[in-house]
Write a protein that holds these residues in place. Sequence first.
Motif, PDB file in Angstrom:
ATOM      1  N   LYS A   3       0.851  -1.184   0.000  1.00 19.06           N
ATOM      2  CA  LYS A   3       0.000   0.000   0.000  1.00 19.06           C
ATOM      3  C   LYS A   3       0.884   1.230   0.000  1.00 19.06           C
ATOM      4  O   LYS A   3       1.857   1.310   0.743  1.00 19.06           O
ATOM      5  CB  LYS A   3      -0.901   0.029   1.229  1.00 19.06           C
ATOM      6  CG  LYS A   3      -1.932  -1.061   1.237  1.00 19.06           C
ATOM      7  CD  LYS A   3      -2.956  -0.838   0.169  1.00 19.06           C
ATOM      8  CE  LYS A   3      -4.018  -1.920   0.218  1.00 19.06           C
ATOM      9  NZ  LYS A   3      -5.029  -1.773  -0.758  1.00 19.06           N
ATOM     10  N   LYS A  24      -5.195  -6.168  18.744  1.00 14.32           N
ATOM     11  CA  LYS A  24      -4.104  -5.465  18.059  1.00 14.32           C
ATOM     12  C   LYS A  24      -3.377  -6.414  17.121  1.00 14.32           C
ATOM     13  O   LYS A  24      -3.079  -6.050  15.984  1.00 14.32           O
ATOM     14  CB  LYS A  24      -3.123  -4.887  19.079  1.00 14.32           C
ATOM     15  CG  LYS A  24      -1.929  -4.198  18.441  1.00 14.32           C
ATOM     16  CD  LYS A  24      -0.850  -3.891  19.448  1.00 14.32           C
ATOM     17  CE  LYS A  24      -0.246  -5.190  19.910  1.00 14.32           C
ATOM     18  NZ  LYS A  24       0.957  -5.074  20.666  1.00 14.32           N
ATOM     19  N   GLU A  25      -3.116  -7.635  17.563  1.00 17.26           N
ATOM     20  CA  GLU A  25      -2.407  -8.607  16.732  1.00 17.26           C
ATOM     21  C   GLU A  25      -3.225  -8.984  15.496  1.00 17.26           C
ATOM     22  O   GLU A  25      -2.669  -9.142  14.407  1.00 17.26           O
ATOM     23  CB  GLU A  25      -2.047  -9.850  17.549  1.00 17.26           C
ATOM     24  CG  GLU A  25      -1.001  -9.594  18.620  1.00 17.26           C
ATOM     25  CD  GLU A  25       0.327  -9.104  18.070  1.00 17.26           C
ATOM     26  OE1 GLU A  25       0.757  -9.578  16.991  1.00 17.26           O
ATOM     27  OE2 GLU A  25       0.940  -8.236  18.718  1.00 17.26           O
ATOM     28  N   MET A  26      -4.548  -9.113  15.651  1.00 16.81           N
ATOM     29  CA  MET A  26      -5.405  -9.421  14.499  1.00 16.81           C
ATOM     30  C   MET A  26      -5.373  -8.279  13.492  1.00 16.81           C
ATOM     31  O   MET A  26      -5.268  -8.511  12.285  1.00 16.81           O
ATOM     32  CB  MET A  26      -6.837  -9.696  14.956  1.00 16.81           C
ATOM     33  CG  MET A  26      -6.983 -11.009  15.675  1.00 16.81           C
ATOM     34  SD  MET A  26      -8.646 -11.450  16.289  1.00 16.81           S
ATOM     35  CE  MET A  26      -9.737 -10.194  15.765  1.00 16.81           C
ATOM     36  N   ILE A  27      -5.467  -7.048  13.970  1.00 19.01           N
ATOM     37  CA  ILE A  27      -5.424  -5.879  13.079  1.00 19.01           C
ATOM     38  C   ILE A  27      -4.073  -5.792  12.398  1.00 19.01           C
ATOM     39  O   ILE A  27      -3.982  -5.553  11.186  1.00 19.01           O
ATOM     40  CB  ILE A  27      -5.741  -4.594  13.866  1.00 19.01           C
ATOM     41  CG1 ILE A  27      -7.193  -4.618  14.341  1.00 19.01           C
ATOM     42  CG2 ILE A  27      -5.446  -3.359  13.032  1.00 19.01           C
ATOM     43  CD1 ILE A  27      -7.544  -3.544  15.344  1.00 19.01           C
ATOM     44  N   LYS A  28      -3.008  -5.997  13.173  1.00 19.01           N
ATOM     45  CA  LYS A  28      -1.654  -5.927  12.625  1.00 19.01           C
ATOM     46  C   LYS A  28      -1.458  -6.970  11.529  1.00 19.01           C
ATOM     47  O   LYS A  28      -0.947  -6.651  10.449  1.00 19.01           O
ATOM     48  CB  LYS A  28      -0.647  -6.128  13.761  1.00 19.01           C
ATOM     49  CG  LYS A  28       0.783  -5.927  13.356  1.00 19.01           C
ATOM     50  CD  LYS A  28       1.707  -5.869  14.557  1.00 19.01           C
ATOM     51  CE  LYS A  28       1.920  -7.220  15.166  1.00 19.01           C
ATOM     52  NZ  LYS A  28       2.974  -7.226  16.194  1.00 19.01           N
ATOM     53  N   ASP A  29      -1.888  -8.202  11.768  1.00 23.74           N
ATOM     54  CA  ASP A  29      -1.770  -9.260  10.760  1.00 23.74           C
ATOM     55  C   ASP A  29      -2.526  -8.903   9.489  1.00 23.74           C
ATOM     56  O   ASP A  29      -2.026  -9.107   8.377  1.00 23.74           O
ATOM     57  CB  ASP A  29      -2.275 -10.593  11.312  1.00 23.74           C
ATOM     58  CG  ASP A  29      -1.371 -11.177  12.385  1.00 23.74           C
ATOM     59  OD1 ASP A  29      -0.209 -10.726  12.517  1.00 23.74           O
ATOM     60  OD2 ASP A  29      -1.841 -12.082  13.110  1.00 23.74           O
ATOM     61  N   HIS A  30      -3.730  -8.367   9.639  1.00 26.86           N
ATOM     62  CA  HIS A  30      -4.537  -7.975   8.472  1.00 26.86           C
ATOM     63  C   HIS A  30      -3.827  -6.891   7.667  1.00 26.86           C
ATOM     64  O   HIS A  30      -3.749  -6.976   6.434  1.00 26.86           O
ATOM     65  CB  HIS A  30      -5.910  -7.481   8.942  1.00 26.86           C
ATOM     66  CG  HIS A  30      -6.751  -6.930   7.846  1.00 26.86           C
ATOM     67  ND1 HIS A  30      -7.381  -7.724   6.916  1.00 26.86           N
ATOM     68  CD2 HIS A  30      -7.043  -5.648   7.517  1.00 26.86           C
ATOM     69  CE1 HIS A  30      -8.038  -6.957   6.059  1.00 26.86           C
ATOM     70  NE2 HIS A  30      -7.851  -5.693   6.404  1.00 26.86           N
ATOM     71  N   LEU A  31      -3.304  -5.884   8.348  1.00 30.48           N
ATOM     72  CA  LEU A  31      -2.633  -4.785   7.644  1.00 30.48           C
ATOM     73  C   LEU A  31      -1.348  -5.252   6.967  1.00 30.48           C
ATOM     74  O   LEU A  31      -1.034  -4.807   5.852  1.00 30.48           O
ATOM     75  CB  LEU A  31      -2.349  -3.635   8.606  1.00 30.48           C
ATOM     76  CG  LEU A  31      -3.588  -2.902   9.124  1.00 30.48           C
ATOM     77  CD1 LEU A  31      -3.206  -1.919  10.217  1.00 30.48           C
ATOM     78  CD2 LEU A  31      -4.330  -2.210   7.999  1.00 30.48           C
ATOM     79  N   GLU A  33      -0.850  -8.240   5.766  1.00 32.03           N
ATOM     80  CA  GLU A  33      -1.300  -8.973   4.574  1.00 32.03           C
ATOM     81  C   GLU A  33      -1.650  -8.022   3.438  1.00 32.03           C
ATOM     82  O   GLU A  33      -1.478  -8.355   2.271  1.00 32.03           O
ATOM     83  CB  GLU A  33      -2.515  -9.828   4.907  1.00 32.03           C
ATOM     84  CG  GLU A  33      -2.221 -11.059   5.706  1.00 32.03           C
ATOM     85  CD  GLU A  33      -3.488 -11.824   6.062  1.00 32.03           C
ATOM     86  OE1 GLU A  33      -4.550 -11.569   5.441  1.00 32.03           O
ATOM     87  OE2 GLU A  33      -3.421 -12.669   6.969  1.00 32.03           O
ATOM     88  N   LYS A  34      -2.149  -6.834   3.783  1.00 31.41           N
ATOM     89  CA  LYS A  34      -2.536  -5.842   2.772  1.00 31.41           C
ATOM     90  C   LYS A  34      -1.351  -5.031   2.265  1.00 31.41           C
ATOM     91  O   LYS A  34      -1.502  -4.230   1.353  1.00 31.41           O
ATOM     92  CB  LYS A  34      -3.599  -4.886   3.339  1.00 31.41           C
ATOM     93  CG  LYS A  34      -4.898  -5.561   3.691  1.00 31.41           C
ATOM     94  CD  LYS A  34      -5.582  -6.059   2.441  1.00 31.41           C
ATOM     95  CE  LYS A  34      -6.911  -6.691   2.768  1.00 31.41           C
ATOM     96  NZ  LYS A  34      -7.573  -7.212   1.579  1.00 31.41           N
ATOM     97  N   TYR A  36       0.862  -3.015   4.219  1.00 32.63           N
ATOM     98  CA  TYR A  36       1.278  -1.846   4.977  1.00 32.63           C
ATOM     99  C   TYR A  36       2.517  -2.168   5.805  1.00 32.63           C
ATOM    100  O   TYR A  36       2.734  -3.305   6.203  1.00 32.63           O
ATOM    101  CB  TYR A  36       0.163  -1.392   5.930  1.00 32.63           C
ATOM    102  CG  TYR A  36      -1.046  -0.864   5.224  1.00 32.63           C
ATOM    103  CD1 TYR A  36      -1.110   0.460   4.804  1.00 32.63           C
ATOM    104  CD2 TYR A  36      -2.137  -1.687   4.967  1.00 32.63           C
ATOM    105  CE1 TYR A  36      -2.231   0.951   4.154  1.00 32.63           C
ATOM    106  CE2 TYR A  36      -3.268  -1.215   4.316  1.00 32.63           C
ATOM    107  CZ  TYR A  36      -3.297   0.106   3.909  1.00 32.63           C
ATOM    108  OH  TYR A  36      -4.402   0.578   3.262  1.00 32.63           O
TER     109      TYR A  36
END
Length: 71
Positions: A3, A24-31, A33-34, A36
Amino acid sequence: MIKSIGRFVVKIVIASDPLAVSLKEMIKDHLLEKGYEIFDVGSKDNDPMLFMYAADNAAKMIQSGKADRGI
């Protein structure tokens, strides 16, 4: 896929207190993967960091230009 804003990778700093580490870890993993770039300045497992210190660390990264956005 990375990104970016124009030609620069978007750098996001993320912070949390001990009660939100799993979220936080779930959000971090998602970002990640995208595409960032993520800086984690919040509490880790078994780390008693209060949110006011984690938020201060995140704000300082944004102020200094080391991160573009914060969560």
